[in-house]
Design a protein around this motif. Structure first.
Motif, PDB file in Angstrom:
ATOM      1  N   GLN A   1       0.848  -1.195   0.000  1.00  0.00           N
ATOM      2  CA  GLN A   1       0.000   0.000   0.000  1.00  0.00           C
ATOM      3  C   GLN A   1       0.882   1.243   0.000  1.00  0.00           C
ATOM      4  O   GLN A   1       1.998   1.216   0.482  1.00  0.00           O
ATOM      5  CB  GLN A   1      -0.871   0.029   1.267  1.00  0.00           C
TER       6      GLN A   1
ATOM      7  N   SER B   1       2.076   4.262   1.698  1.00  0.00           N
ATOM      8  CA  SER B   1       1.996   4.550   3.133  1.00  0.00           C
ATOM      9  C   SER B   1       1.452   5.953   3.379  1.00  0.00           C
ATOM     10  O   SER B   1       1.607   6.855   2.561  1.00  0.00           O
ATOM     11  CB  SER B   1       3.362   4.419   3.778  1.00  0.00           C
ATOM     12  N   GLN B   2       0.809   6.083   4.548  1.00  0.00           N
ATOM     13  CA  GLN B   2       0.242   7.375   4.921  1.00  0.00           C
ATOM     14  C   GLN B   2       1.349   8.418   5.028  1.00  0.00           C
ATOM     15  O   GLN B   2       1.189   9.571   4.636  1.00  0.00           O
ATOM     16  CB  GLN B   2      -0.504   7.222   6.258  1.00  0.00           C
ATOM     17  N   GLN B   3       2.518   7.957   5.518  1.00  0.00           N
ATOM     18  CA  GLN B   3       3.635   8.891   5.701  1.00  0.00           C
ATOM     19  C   GLN B   3       4.041   9.498   4.346  1.00  0.00           C
ATOM     20  O   GLN B   3       4.261  10.691   4.209  1.00  0.00           O
ATOM     21  CB  GLN B   3       4.798   8.113   6.304  1.00  0.00           C
TER      22      GLN B   3
ATOM     23  N   THR C   1       2.156   9.710   1.684  1.00  0.00           N
ATOM     24  CA  THR C   1       1.067  10.575   1.209  1.00  0.00           C
ATOM     25  C   THR C   1       1.180  11.939   1.895  1.00  0.00           C
ATOM     26  O   THR C   1       1.050  12.974   1.243  1.00  0.00           O
ATOM     27  CB  THR C   1      -0.308   9.941   1.524  1.00  0.00           C
ATOM     28  N   ASN C   2       1.477  11.922   3.196  1.00  0.00           N
ATOM     29  CA  ASN C   2       1.606  13.181   3.926  1.00  0.00           C
ATOM     30  C   ASN C   2       2.766  14.021   3.380  1.00  0.00           C
ATOM     31  O   ASN C   2       2.658  15.232   3.227  1.00  0.00           O
ATOM     32  CB  ASN C   2       1.827  12.932   5.421  1.00  0.00           C
TER      33      ASN C   2
END
Ligand SMILES: Nc1ncnc2c1ncn2[C@@H]1O[C@H](COP(=O)(O)OP(=O)(O)OP(=O)(O)O)[C@@H](O)[C@H]1O
Ligand SMILES: [Mg+2]
Length: 512
Positions: free
Chosen positions: A497, A499-501, A503-504
């Motif tokens: 996936q 990662s949220q990091q 995306t941030n």
């Protein structure tokens, strides 16, 4: 309600369309008012946090080509490619996400937020490239609800806006890719029959032929190189493209070349261009024939040819098609925009199927009765080691599980057996291609599947491949006795996936 969008992430230009209140797709121009945004990125020299996308990036290339990226679609899915800027390695997924971010941001500024989007890809993109494109969308803050094949999107747009029926061939020649799709259209019902294509065959390859002629002419006259830096190359690449476009309108194009040994005027005729483009046209013809063969149709059985992609304006392309099919081509108005417009329609249909509560009544009524059946574009299989009936020896073979051109959604299962006693693991290879010889198929993923200990040989392993309507494949390998299973997602990231990091981090970047 947030906008529903379709995005054509092109090799040379990208476009974004949204569905209006009555379900009609409309192109949203960027904040400079242009309907097409060049897929070019430039990393500002003075402000490392500022990234330019579009026309400004095209022009900045002439000043510092090292900080520019174009044609990134040719690298998407390639884990070995990266572009280093100020010590940071940018992957093709990250770079593509910058283009998507610019489109999303410019649309939001004018028409309101977009959340759900469908991104188009060449019909011949493999699973890894499809997933990489979706990841780029996620990094740009989009909820990518599906992927659509570019010629299918173009056909969807044409078939819903014009009088198109019968056996239809979509000929899509863009900046970097060529696709041909054959379909059956009856009113608002569209059934895809097959697609063929090459994701490394497009307008930029025609430009390169012209550039070679310019360099050759200069060298013949001055015994000196015309191009001596990446910045000069960037400039003459664009000059070559300009010559190509002129030749779509006129028989001769003229240019001044300003090299280090002096300047000269060159004239490129249509004849010279067509001769240099002959090998490219031969590759296109082969793919066209392959598609007709696969559909089991003769050229005389095709009722309509629809054009998509800017390179279909090349006179040679149009003349060749008219000769081949024996009828004049319909004046095509929207070759640059039809893919994004069709992708927006596809996004609407996907939303109606999966999240109908998020679709307004106007949009659902506009999309009423549109029905599309797509097919899977490749055959998918796995490598196994059966015993040859004649020799009694084990051979290595590619066994097809899901056959090309099966209507979507589809699922197929095959059962295989472990080879040796106490076998602790299976080496799993997922293939894409038609041949039974593993040498001639594309190995798109390999995984190790651990098995329970101390078992006899010939334990069954069930392999299931599923292809969904959003053009994504899912694979499951199941050890029947223990029930343990390995599910495969085609991804570039280790964890599967975005990662949220990450995306941030992308969120914080300023794209203009
Ligand atoms: N008048 C013209 N004559 C010839 N070629 C043209 C003309 N206008 C545009 N093109 C070419 O069309 C290409 C751009 O088309 P398009 O925007 O459809 O491609 P793309 O979406 O960027 O690429 P792809 O779909 O292959 O990823 C460029 O190579 C451009 O030079
Ligand atoms: Mg395109």
């Amino acid at each position: 309600m947030a906008n529903i969008a379709g995005i054509d992430l092109g090799t040379t230009f990208s476009e974004l369309a949204i569905l209006n209140t009555i379900g009609k797709p409309e192109i949203v121009p960027n904040t400079d008012g242009e309907r097409m945004t060049p897929s070019v990125i430039f990393f500002d020299e003075d402000n490392p946090e500022l990234i330019r996308v579009g026309v400004e990036a095209v022009n900045s290339r002439y000043l510092n080509a090292q900080r520019a990226v174009r044609w990134i679609k040719r690298h998407i899915g390639d884990t070995k490619y990266s572009k280093t800027i100020d010590g940071k390695n940018w992957t093709p997924v990250e770079l593509s996400s910058l283009i998507l971010k610019k489109l999303k941001q410019d649309c939001s500024a004018q028409c309101g937020e977009i959340l759900d989007a469908v991104i188009s890809v060449p019909a011949h993109f493999d699973e890894v490239r499809r997933k990489a494109t979706m990841d780029a969308g996620a990094l740009a803050g989009l909820n990518v609800i599906g992927i659509v094949n570019e010629p299918v999107a173009a056909a969807l747009y044409y078939a819903t806006t014009r009088d198109v029926s019968g056996k239809v061939l979509v000929y899509d020649l863009g900046g970097g890719t060529f696709d041909v799709t054959i379909m059956n259209v009856k009113g608002r019902q569209m059934d895809i029959i097959c697609s063929q294509g090459d994701h490394e065959l497009g307008g930029i390859d025609f430009d390169r032929e012209i550039l070679k002629m310019l360099e050759k002419s200069y060298k013949e006259k001055f015994k000196s190189e015309l191009i001596n830096s990446e910045e000069e190359r960037a400039k003459y690449e664009d000059e070559a493209e300009d010559i190509k476009k002129t030749l779509s309108r006129r028989p001769v194009a003229k240019k001044m070349l300003y090299g280090p040994a002096g300047s000269m005027k060159v004239e490129i005729t249509r004849e010279m261009f067509e001769k240099s483009a002959a090998p490219l046209m031969a590759r296109i013809d082969m793919l066209l024939e392959a598609a007709l063969d696969e559909a089991n149709l003769k050229t005389s059985e095709i009722d309509k040819v629809l054009l998509a992609g800017g390179s279909t304006r090349i006179a040679l392309v149009q003349n060749r098609l008219e000769k081949m099919f024996g009828f004049p081509l319909e004046a095509t108005v929207n070759v640059d925009e039809c893919v994004a417009l069709g992708a927006a329609l596809h996004a609407g249909l996907t939303m109606l199927r999966e999240k109908p509560q998020a679709v307004s009544a106007g949009i659902s009524s506009g999309l009423r009765d549109i029905n599309l059946t797509d097919v899977c574009n490749h055959s998918y299989g796995t490598i196994c080691a059966p015993i040859d009936k004649e020799t009694g020896k084990r051979i290595v073979e590619n066994r097809i599980i899901l056959k090309k051109n099966t209507p979507l959604p589809c699922e197929a299962t095959g059962t295989f057996y472990t080879v040796s006693k106490g076998q602790a693991a299976l080496e799993i290879t997922i293939t894409q291609g038609e041949d039974s010889d593993p040498k001639y198929v594309n190995k798109i993923a390999t995984h190790k599947f651990k098995l329970p200990p101390d078992r006899p040989a010939k334990c069954p392993i069930k392999v299931t491949y599923r292809y969904d309507v959003n053009q994504r494949m899912h694979c499951k390998f199941e050890d029947v006795q223990s029930g343990t299973a390995l599910e495969v997602d085609f991804c570039l990231d280790q964890n599967g996936q975005v990662s949220q990091q990450k995306t941030n981090q992308m969120e914080l970047l300023k794209v203009e």
